[in-house]
Design a protein around this motif. Structure first.
Motif, PDB file in Angstrom:
ATOM      1  N   UNK A 108      29.203  49.666  25.117  1.00 37.23           N
ATOM      2  CA  UNK A 108      30.260  48.703  25.394  1.00 37.23           C
ATOM      3  C   UNK A 108      29.930  47.423  24.656  1.00 37.23           C
ATOM      4  N   UNK A 151      30.403  43.287  23.829  1.00 32.55           N
ATOM      5  CA  UNK A 151      30.494  42.141  24.744  1.00 32.55           C
ATOM      6  C   UNK A 151      30.989  40.926  23.993  1.00 32.55           C
ATOM      7  N   UNK A 206      28.853  37.189  37.919  1.00 32.13           N
ATOM      8  CA  UNK A 206      28.284  38.483  37.497  1.00 32.13           C
ATOM      9  C   UNK A 206      27.412  38.322  36.260  1.00 32.13           C
ATOM     10  N   UNK A 221      39.516  33.335  45.773  1.00 31.47           N
ATOM     11  CA  UNK A 221      39.840  33.570  47.182  1.00 31.47           C
ATOM     12  C   UNK A 221      39.389  32.354  47.982  1.00 31.47           C
ATOM     13  N   UNK A 253      39.195  38.772  48.908  1.00 29.97           N
ATOM     14  CA  UNK A 253      40.561  38.458  48.511  1.00 29.97           C
ATOM     15  C   UNK A 253      41.498  39.589  48.914  1.00 29.97           C
ATOM     16  N   UNK A 268      32.899  44.560  44.094  1.00 35.90           N
ATOM     17  CA  UNK A 268      31.641  43.815  44.058  1.00 35.90           C
ATOM     18  C   UNK A 268      30.490  44.682  43.579  1.00 35.90           C
ATOM     19  N   UNK A 307      30.736  44.905  39.944  1.00 36.71           N
ATOM     20  CA  UNK A 307      30.264  43.671  39.300  1.00 36.71           C
ATOM     21  C   UNK A 307      28.736  43.624  39.285  1.00 36.71           C
ATOM     22  N   UNK A 366      27.718  45.421  36.353  1.00 37.98           N
ATOM     23  CA  UNK A 366      27.900  44.565  35.167  1.00 37.98           C
ATOM     24  C   UNK A 366      26.746  43.552  35.094  1.00 37.98           C
ATOM     25  N   UNK A 422      39.196  39.247  37.514  1.00 37.09           N
ATOM     26  CA  UNK A 422      37.746  39.042  37.463  1.00 37.09           C
ATOM     27  C   UNK A 422      37.020  40.303  37.002  1.00 37.09           C
ATOM     28  N   UNK A 460      37.952  40.948  33.232  1.00 38.67           N
ATOM     29  CA  UNK A 460      37.160  40.018  32.425  1.00 38.67           C
ATOM     30  C   UNK A 460      35.706  40.464  32.342  1.00 38.67           C
ATOM     31  N   UNK A 461      35.171  40.863  33.497  1.00 41.33           N
ATOM     32  CA  UNK A 461      33.757  41.250  33.533  1.00 41.33           C
ATOM     33  C   UNK A 461      33.482  42.399  32.572  1.00 41.33           C
ATOM     34  N   UNK A 462      34.475  43.320  32.445  1.00 40.59           N
ATOM     35  CA  UNK A 462      34.279  44.476  31.567  1.00 40.59           C
ATOM     36  C   UNK A 462      34.158  44.063  30.100  1.00 40.59           C
ATOM     37  N   UNK A 463      34.538  42.818  29.789  1.00 44.32           N
ATOM     38  CA  UNK A 463      34.465  42.368  28.403  1.00 44.32           C
ATOM     39  C   UNK A 463      33.116  41.775  28.030  1.00 44.32           C
ATOM     40  N   UNK A 464      32.267  41.564  29.058  1.00 47.95           N
ATOM     41  CA  UNK A 464      31.002  40.878  28.775  1.00 47.95           C
ATOM     42  C   UNK A 464      29.806  41.832  28.836  1.00 47.95           C
ATOM     43  N   UNK A 468      29.757  45.646  30.091  1.00 52.82           N
ATOM     44  CA  UNK A 468      29.693  46.459  31.310  1.00 52.82           C
ATOM     45  C   UNK A 468      29.065  47.801  30.978  1.00 52.82           C
TER      46      UNK A 468
END
Lengths: 593, 593
Positions: free
Chosen positions: A104, A106, A129, A573, B170, B200, B203, B206, B522, B525-529, B531
């Motif tokens: 993956x 980044x 994260x 949240x 949330x 969570x 994450x 990640x 969230x 987005x996290x998957x772009x950094x 994962x």
């Protein structure tokens, strides 16, 4: 598995093995036809090697496209490093990579994933994260896991049973800070989230569970000053057929066990101090005993070394109390003025600060030389055990106020003098708390009433029960706090287990019999069916972990904390609900203005 | 301590020792100048002895005033019993009591605190603290503690880290069954309680935590049919850099470990079955494989042994499918009619039931003799591997419906034939679930849409990804369930870890890109950094415990359960709030008429 080893386990003995590692690109150095790549996972870092001539051109090229935090799998042979890195457990070897797969890519992270990050609080909370990838933060959560593990091991060994108590419970008017949950199935009615499992663990004692514990989430909807979280975790414990002494011994054992297992420290026996003593000697019910600088009363119940010299401030004061700061006689006038301003800030609220310098040459110089001659100052110095070179700092006023103010000053001086080292652990039991304290009734502003200092289920000391009808303020409780380095880490009490006494307690706290029955009828009833004597304690688990970690903020020991407004900025949240959802819950918004 | 020993530990070796026991009065026998008192605590029962002439008159008198469930402390000497009781671990000794203290009297309990209680469900729920005193209930909670302990031990050993995820999260429109919590600090906004910590834990992957677990409370606000609770507990797990195979092996290991430690049973290797196979052979995605009685299709995709004999019901049916009940050929007409009525009940909904008796004498007799001759029936018997003495039961209709109905009948026959023994444990992995299922859109009644069969984060099988653009119904997921004795105990999947695929999945489920971003931004987005590939599983902890306990109801394994209306009748919750409290929360009631 996608990998044969983790990034933390390869050693010289693995040389020549064919391995596959998976992880994140920490760093790439590309120099003179060699590429070194630091591959990171939870377990460590391993160096990958690519070399012109030995690695294929395609492999070199694709390696050069990798950015920080790319997730890759690398296959290759373990070889011995020429330049060993003794800072890394894997520093004797590297991998000569033959195959590299990008699992993956980044984007560039918004802050550096390193021990010294360049990210501010807000950005690190939003991308929590990513912040959790940093060694320091991950290690905090690993430590938390260890503290939980060793807590369970200790309590299991002593036949404590972990029992889960409900999260959806009943709201109580006492608990004005309950979070509540509308019930879809019971329109117009609400559950509350527990501020603690107090009544349930007491019911478990009535049930004969004998020894209970739970590492459990609790909730409090209050303004999040400083270092509080709306949800926090407790180590919650209760025992039957025990005295206060048994509880103190059992949980002193737990704390010693944790220090030994988690910090590799053998704790000396934990000293005990009464609440009255703690207030007198430190002006606090959670004294930091890593350093002395104990209070000395120049005017108080036992003596008066200040009255009669026409200094009105002291003459009219209930208490004149001081501390002796060793070796601080050379504080400049400027420093002393600054310290005076410090105690006069609204947070502390002192009217002023009196100082007496015991100069290195044996002379004495004070800010009250107008009123007190050498004879008086020497008497003070003697009472305070001051030596040449020391600085005495005095505060006066009503007893409680003066003590509170001097407590703040003492802690500040301790910090300034470097006497509060995070890795110096001093543990203390504070015992014999008052049962009740008088305060303003939040429902009737301006009027006072008695509050339970611990909670309404705490037992008065048997010998003080008669005082319940005479002098409420002097009734002592079988209540105790565990204090580490000035932080209250745990607290508990021997409980009331007789219906009659519990009812009297509710009455004292201003409940009508009907209110008591409506709110706590189940517990009052339970006490009639054979309730054993019992006692317990609860520890703030987040706080305990932060102490073990040597860090002040509990937030660093919570995976996904909320900010000071109770918001989780990562998931955004709390948030608004759809009208349909509100309707199904039989509620409507009533937001002002 | 108030006691020197528990009521479960005294043996012959303690004879002559002076001891003090504490506990509850279980039973008093007063006969011929002797009084025997059974004293009970969590650890056991010990017999106390009082004897005229040897015990003081005052002691005898006060002992005679004791009622059931009084809490007492008894001091005395351990002596050897004349009449030993080999049913009690303490049955070789008794205590000749010299001092007895009533620690707390008890009213007569509203039901017997014994294994066979006379209390109904309602009264036992109201006085749950008394019900918990009964051995059976206490043992259930002790078992629960053991299951948790051994779960943690296994996962800790494999370097899983327990991380606490937030309870105040949330709300999502997908989660129409969220419990919500108004935020006082953020008026008009709400938290939700988690139905699972799914996002969570992803994450945390990640973040590089690599192996996570948590024994965690989850919440679902839905109608509490049968055996559900609004709050329940999961063993929640996630791993990085793994394939489905790794997850199955790791958690098959957990289950084997638990069976060994908790039940002292060595489990054979856990077989695997595809979802398609399970549906075809058992009509269920959670087949009970403690017994055979597998489905045989007389008419289906592979063959047709029924069409063309003018039996319209079978001729028009998509599927004719049967089971063979061994040794049931002698079922009477009345029994068969009753069975037919059973499958025709609305809960099952079959149109009818066809039977073929393979009589012990080799003759065949069916309820469709009008249409099918001996030749056909023999062919059916052969297909179904029926022997003389067996009973064949056939159901027909649309494939899914007929299978579902025959599944119910098969389970019923298994129960009637005693083939479903609680202490016979058969564990099974069901794999290759469909990714999606088609159903009615609750927001647009009458209209259909695709739903995630597991949840929106489950990955399609890589080889099936192209089908996402062609035939949604045939896309298989890397999803798996652990089934024990026909009960789904756990389920999980390999997760999507690429932003693009996750976005496509949300799109397939009817999210607009804006909705997807608002709800799960969230995670996207996290998957772009960076994962990592990851997969996980969650086990229903209450259910697992009830299986180990050999009991059907999870309620028996929860200390303080709620009833079918979501009420805790002991504490009387949920309850109404004071107006002031509602105002502070910025909400108002909107209860309909």
């Amino acid at each position: 598995m996608l990998r044969t080893h983790t990034c933390g386990e390869l050693r010289l003995e693995h040389v020549n093995q064919e391995v596959t590692l998976c992880g994140w690109v920490q760093r790439v150095r590309d120099k003179g036809g060699m590429i070194w790549l630091d591959l990171r996972d939870r377990y460590g870092i391993t160096q990958l090697l690519f070399e012109e001539g030995k690695s294929s051109a395609a492999l070199l090229e694709s390696t050069r496209t990798l950015g920080r935090e790319f997730v890759v799998a690398a296959k290759g042979q373990v070889i011995e490093r020429l330049a060993k890195n003794d800072k890394l457990p894997t520093g004797e070897v590297e991998i000569r990579v033959s195959e590299l797969t990008v699992l993956n890519p980044a984007k560039l992270p918004p802050f550096l994933i390193e021990d010294d990050t360049d990210g501010g609080d807000d950005i690190r909370m939003k991308y929590r994260y990513l912040d959790l990838r940093r060694n320091a933060v991950r290690r905090n959560l690993e430590l938390r896991h260890q503290v939980a593990r060793h807590t369970r091991a200790y309590l299991d060994e002593l036949h404590f049973i972990e029992v889960e108590t409900p999260v959806l419970i009943k709201s109580t008017p006492e608990g004005a800070r309950d979070f509540v949950v509308p019930s879809r199935m019971n329109p117009g009615e609400f559950y509350a989230l527990p501020q603690s499992p107090q009544t349930f663990k007491q019911l478990l004692m009535v049930s004969g569970f004998d020894r209970y514990y739970q590492i459990v989430k609790c909730f409090r909807d209050e303004d999040l000053r400083a270092d509080r979280q709306p949800e926090f975790t407790q180590i919650d414990c209760e025992m039957s057929f025990v005295t206060q002494e048994d509880v103190l011994n059992t949980f002193e054992g737990l704390i010693r066990h944790l220090f030994q297992k988690v910090k590799n420290l053998e704790l000396p026996e934990v000293p005990r101090m009464t609440y009255a003593d703690a207030m007198k000697r430190y002006g606090s019910d959670k004294p930091d005993i890593r350093f002395g600088m104990e209070f000395v009363e120049l005017k108080g119940q036992d003596r008066d070394l200040t009255t009669g010299q026409n200094f009105g401030v002291f003459d009219s004061a209930e208490l004149v109390v001081g501390i002796c700061a060793k070796g601080c006689a050379d504080y400049t006038r400027k420093q002393l003025d600054e310290l005076t301003d410090w105690v006069k800030r609204p947070q502390i609220g002192a009217k002023g600060l009196i100082y007496v310098r015991y100069n290195a040459d044996g002379t004495l110089k004070s800010s009250v030389d107008k009123f007190y001659g050498e004879e008086e100052l020497r008497a003070w110095a003697s009472a305070m055990d001051a030596q040449p070179g020391d600085l005495m700092l005095l505060i006066s006023g009503p007893t409680d106020k003066a003590r509170k103010q001097l407590n703040e000053l003492r802690l500040e001086m301790g910090t300034r003098l470097g006497l509060r080292k995070p890795d110096d652990y001093r543990v203390l039991w504070v015992v014999d708390f008052p049962l009740l304290e008088y305060g303003e009734d939040e429902h009737n502003p301006g009027q006072g009433r008695w509050f339970a200092m611990h909670h309404p289920f705490t037992s008065p000391k048997p010998e003080d029960v008669p005082l319940l009808d005479q002098d409420l303020g002097s009734v002592r409780a079988n209540a105790y706090d565990l204090v580490i380095n000035g932080v209250e880490v745990g607290g508990g009490s021997v409980r009331i287990f007789q219906r009659e006494l519990q009812q009297k307690m509710f009455e004292t706290l201003g409940f009508t019999p009907e209110e008591a029955q409506a709110q706590f009828g189940f517990l009052l009833n339970a006490f009639e069916f054979g309730a054993p004597p019992h006692a317990g304690i609860a520890f703030g688990f987040d706080r305990l972990c932060s102490l073990f970690g040597g860090v002040d903020s509990i937030r660093d020991f919570i995976a996904f904390p909320k900010n000071n407004s109770g918001r989780d900025v990562m998931i955004d949240s709390p948030s608004s609900l759809a009208d349909q959802q509100l309707e199904e819950l039989s509620i409507r918004l009533a937001v002002k203005g």
